[in-house]
Write an enzyme that holds these catalytic residues in place. Structure first.
Site, mmCIF file in Angstrom:
data_model
loop_
_atom_site.group_PDB
_atom_site.id
_atom_site.type_symbol
_atom_site.label_atom_id
_atom_site.label_comp_id
_atom_site.label_asym_id
_atom_site.label_seq_id
_atom_site.Cartn_x
_atom_site.Cartn_y
_atom_site.Cartn_z
ATOM 1 N N ARG A 10 0.819 -1.214 0.000
ATOM 2 C CA ARG A 10 0.000 0.000 0.000
ATOM 3 C C ARG A 10 0.853 1.265 0.000
ATOM 4 O O ARG A 10 0.555 2.210 -0.722
ATOM 5 C CB ARG A 10 -0.970 -0.014 1.187
ATOM 6 C CG ARG A 10 -2.107 -0.970 0.948
ATOM 7 C CD ARG A 10 -3.039 -1.146 2.125
ATOM 8 N NE ARG A 10 -4.074 -2.102 1.759
ATOM 9 C CZ ARG A 10 -5.062 -2.496 2.549
ATOM 10 N NH1 ARG A 10 -5.150 -2.021 3.786
ATOM 11 N NH2 ARG A 10 -5.963 -3.362 2.113
ATOM 12 N N TYR A 27 -6.474 -1.845 -6.901
ATOM 13 C CA TYR A 27 -5.727 -2.973 -6.333
ATOM 14 C C TYR A 27 -5.008 -2.609 -5.025
ATOM 15 O O TYR A 27 -4.951 -1.447 -4.659
ATOM 16 C CB TYR A 27 -4.830 -3.672 -7.354
ATOM 17 C CG TYR A 27 -3.683 -2.973 -8.047
ATOM 18 C CD1 TYR A 27 -3.174 -1.767 -7.650
ATOM 19 C CD2 TYR A 27 -3.079 -3.621 -9.138
ATOM 20 C CE1 TYR A 27 -2.088 -1.200 -8.317
ATOM 21 C CE2 TYR A 27 -2.005 -3.054 -9.809
ATOM 22 C CZ TYR A 27 -1.515 -1.847 -9.380
ATOM 23 O OH TYR A 27 -0.449 -1.302 -10.030
ATOM 24 N N GLU A 28 -4.577 -3.628 -4.328
ATOM 25 C CA GLU A 28 -4.031 -3.463 -2.962
ATOM 26 C C GLU A 28 -5.058 -2.805 -2.043
ATOM 27 O O GLU A 28 -4.707 -2.079 -1.109
ATOM 28 C CB GLU A 28 -2.730 -2.656 -2.967
ATOM 29 C CG GLU A 28 -1.686 -3.082 -3.983
ATOM 30 C CD GLU A 28 -1.288 -4.537 -3.869
ATOM 31 O OE1 GLU A 28 -1.568 -5.162 -2.832
ATOM 32 O OE2 GLU A 28 -0.718 -5.071 -4.839
ATOM 33 N N GLY A 29 -6.328 -3.093 -2.284
ATOM 34 C CA GLY A 29 -7.403 -2.528 -1.464
ATOM 35 C C GLY A 29 -7.940 -1.265 -2.107
ATOM 36 O O GLY A 29 -7.224 -0.285 -2.258
#
Lengths: 575, 575
Positions: free
Chosen positions: A297, A430-432
């Site tokens: 993140r 992506y990555e949350g």
């Protein structure tokens, strides 16, 4: 028309950020004096040279050729394998890794710079590095000595690459729905069965092996996310002597056809009786995966900065070179960069990019310091979702502006600028997703401690406002006034948000606006720190005037959004 | 995964806009009672049926196949030619054209609806219609009887299509730099030489002839834009008996490879001793081209609405159908549409789309009325750049939000939603960039009359605020309060802008923010009118509650931007 690929690393900005912007030598503090800001600049400069000569030339090729699935194996675009080998041999993978894992353990501030540069010159390529780096951090935190010896060493040397396997067709944001199953075997290994999707660099031909870090459920595990465990599943099995053995039961079923980052293979992986090794505690899989995710993140913040800066560089070059028509208030023959609105677009982009870059360095350094100082942990963790959420959302506007600067040429693929716009669009997902970041922010990092961390940030910002007031400069005065209004709006919004503590739908309906508010405020704070640093020199420094203009622009064009977002937060959910 | 192509025309909204939202039957007023709102709805519904069955199924095909140059001729994707013939035979080209040109002369409000529907179902296809319609308006205004007889009839029947030829490699925004030359021949025709780029639908295989309307310079013409004349240049020459003769000297040199609208051929055309016919006055070419451009600019507002609504429809369908994880405050098994942040995204999109749609109908109707009532001309012309600039910029956010709703699937091309994001990106560029719109707005329509037209708009908005105050409903009260603040901010910004009358760089450095401010305000006004209309019914109407929620959301999430933009305008150019 050939695509513009003349990427140049923003070395001067890193020089300013490492040594001046924060009022001290960040690198020296992070390394207890073993290194200085000047060393950091040397490293960033070397990375920039590598990026310009090796990675940037593959940017367009990666986009046009894309990753392809051929006879069950993924083929990367021409030149990617050679570039990766060169990247490894130049020591860039090892540079990122912590000392405890056998790496060089560069401080976070420098790693922020490297992260921007790899992504700015070639985001599709950089994802391989980003995920390997994340896996190194995760294994360093949770893996047994045996796993460390067999896998971690090869990852840190760059010989093998790493992936993270979370998502399944019916388990995206909701990890608790994961159905991949890991069954214990008598020899202590596990047999994995299931399908994982959206696996970045899930297969490729640039390194000899791939280490998949897989979240899976064991038989009789508790339901939901608490029943998940983490497994190391190599693409190719490793013999007892460390040599490569047979192919493991992992196959690449498909490579996605995506809007952007075509050079990065996004794979559907099928696990069929694949051999896995438990990493960390049984049913404690999320802990290790969160280490990897936190790393990824923060990495997204650097990617957002890199892609944004690359788009800015291309737009600036185009605008400086194109002469067309008369320009208000300028002599004939002025380039379109001097048109008031083109100039507005370029300043809008560059003032955002500086804010992103500075916050990336600040947050990465803070994460470093929090490892030794528990009292900084809450603030450091607080910035992770802001960095990821705000920079990736704002990067969409920056890359869009870069197209606008090009006019009709921006829409033609050969110009190359549209690639940034396409590449950037995945970042808030992506990555949350941004919603996941904002829920983490609001739920765990604001509501849980009654806004104490926000207040700590605001106190820091107010100290900077005081410092601005100490200078007679008009930009300093305007910046102080605007930041003061933004701080007041942030307090108002935080109070409103805390009022929703018992009506979670209200809180989560405005969590993204609240995250964007904090990111925009933090960006303004970064500019304010820059103003203070510039004005603290008796003699004018190179780019000092430019930094003041950038801060002034950010204050006039971007910071007013804080008050608007505060109005939005006040409304809670609209029913 | 098949792309979603289930486009459905927003008939209910048009029913509301034609008959209720503005407090009267717009269609009846525009046609002196010859038609009613109900007739308008019937036409919109029929268009929707045609669009869903014939145009929407070609949306994805157009994107994937794209227009291709084969042996010097452009080939459209499979099905486009048949769809165009069916479109013509169903009378949709003639419906759009004014009565004076031999068309049906449908009122602007209904044409706004048709424009949205053609673009919503297939924007690449709709561009052919949009440019032909624009050329019909231009020729109807300036062409000689002879040109009308030979060309206009065929355009109105849809047998031939039209293009607009302005841009050259070194003359984009700056029309004065046009170098295509038209030399008089002894027979009264002209010989054209030069190259035109970015010619939408510049060549194709869906109709038997193409009429190019070309801006060119004649020998000894005054320098700059005042030396330009307009010429009709057919792709195939027309014999005296009206039959088609030899190919004219126009060749298609290239078809661009673009970010979006792949189904629309964007051509580079080379004119080599091509035969042209002067349309309108010598050196008065801009007059006719401006008629075409004004038509095309309003048309862009409908395109922005259409593409945005299409993206919204796809996102709504996905969010309603996907169940994953628990949803705060909802029973298990709730779709992701009920997640607070997904709901926020969908409301953000739908409240913007309604505002765009309503403003499109309002502005198109006003342009109609201004033809008979000179006193309305300034206000009508004022809305053209706002409609074009604001809707096309906001469409970028709406189409981006549609991707976000899909999560990772949104980035996969097969999902189809990314196409809207790619298609939309050209809209703030072509038919005059947003900066061109904002310069027109600020220069000709605000500074020139000291802000009188803005004040006329604000007076209208204040009348709506009074009407809101007459209702006890809490949404009406909140809407009135928010709109009142937005009106105050608009007055502040207008005063600041007028203060820049003698420092044009300041005015033009904030002209885009000022345009966006007015567009956002106008959108809020449209919602306020809707609230008044809904609350004026004694019995609750279908979708009445939904309209109130949409207005409330717009007021909380979008309208606060007006004050932020006013702060930006105050700063002028940042130096």
């Amino acid at each position: 028309m050939a695509a513009e690929s003349a990427y140049k690393a923003p070395v001067e900005d890193y020089e300013f950020l490492f040594g001046e912007a924060f009022g001290l030598d960040l690198v020296a503090r992070a390394t207890d004096g073993e290194m200085t800001a000047g060393d950091g600049v040397d490293i960033v400069e070397a990375a920039g040279d590598f990026a310009s000569s090796v990675l940037a030339p593959l940017q367009t090729i990666g986009d046009r050729e894309g990753a392809r699935l051929v006879d069950g194996s993924v083929r990367l675009p021409a030149g990617f394998a050679e570039a990766y080998q060169s990247f490894v041999e130049s020591g860039w993978v090892t540079a990122e890794a912590p000392v405890s894992a056998g790496g060089d353990g560069l401080p976070g501030a420098i790693r922020a710079g490297l992260g921007e540069i790899w992504n700015g010159s070639n985001a599709a390529f950089a994802l391989c590095w980003l995920l390997t780096a994340g896996q190194i951090h995760a294994l360093d935190a949770v893996a047994s000595d045996e796993l460390r010896k067999v896998y971690l060493e090869k990852l840190v040397s760059g010989q093998w690459t790493g992936t993270m396997n979370l998502t399944e067709p019916d388990a995206g944001t909701d990890l608790g729905a994961i159905r991949t199953i890991a069954t214990p075997r008598e020899d202590g290994t596990w047999s994995l069965r299931g399908q994982k999707i959206f696996i970045t660099w899930g297969d490729h031909d640039v390194a000899e092996n791939i280490v998949h870090l897989v979240l899976a459920r064991t038989p009789d595990a508790p339901a939901g996310a608490k029943g998940l465990s983490l497994f190391v599943v190599p693409k190719t099995l490793v013999n007892a002597d460390g040599s490569l053995g047979e192919r493991n039961g992992v196959t690449t079923v498909a490579v996605e056809h995506k809007l952007g980052i075509h050079g990065s293979p996004t794979c559907v992986l099928s696990y069929e009786d694949a051999t896995g090794y438990l990493a960390g505690e049984l049913h404690g899989g999320l802990a290790g995966m969160f280490v990897m995710m936190n790393s990824a993140r923060a990495g997204m913040g650097f990617q957002a900065t890199g892609i944004s800066d690359s788009a800015l560089q291309q737009a600036s070059a185009y605008a400086a070179g194109r002469v067309q028509g008369g320009v208000i208030g300028r002599d004939s023959g002025a380039a379109i960069a001097e048109h008031p609105d083109v100039r507005r677009l370029l300043l809008s982009m560059s003032s955002k990019v500086f804010a992103m870059r500075a916050l990336g360095v600040y947050a990465a350094d803070l994460l470093d310091r929090a490892e030794d100082d528990e009292s900084l942990a809450a603030l450091a963790e607080f910035f992770v979702p802001i960095l990821k959420g705000w920079t990736t959302e704002d990067a969409l506007q920056v890359t869009s502006d870069a197209i606008q600067v090009h006019g009709g040429m921006g829409f033609i693929e050969e110009t190359g600028v549209a690639q940034h716009y396409r590449d950037a669009r995945i970042m808030p997902i992506y990555e949350g997703t941004t919603a996941i970041q904002s829920n983490d922010l609001v739920g765990r990092k604001v509501l849980r401690n009654g806004g104490a961390t926000v207040e700590a940030l605001l106190t820091d910002v107010e100290a900077t406002i005081d410092a601005l007031r100490g200078h007679g400069d008009p930009v300093a005065a305007r910046t102080a006034d605007r930041l003061e209004r933004a701080v007041a709006a942030t307090r108002r919004a935080t109070t409103d948000l805390l009022g929703f503590a018992n009506s979670p739908r209200d809180a989560y309906a405005v969590s993204v606006p609240y995250l964007m508010l904090l990111g925009t405020l933090a960006g303004g704070w970064m500019h304010a720190l820059a103003v203070v640093a510039v004005l603290s020199h008796d003699e004018p420094k190179a780019r000092g005037a430019e930094r003041l203009t950038s801060a002034d622009f950010y204050g006039a064009h971007h910071l007013p959004r804080v008050a608007a977002l505060a109005d939005t937060v006040a409304g809670g959910e609209i029913v």
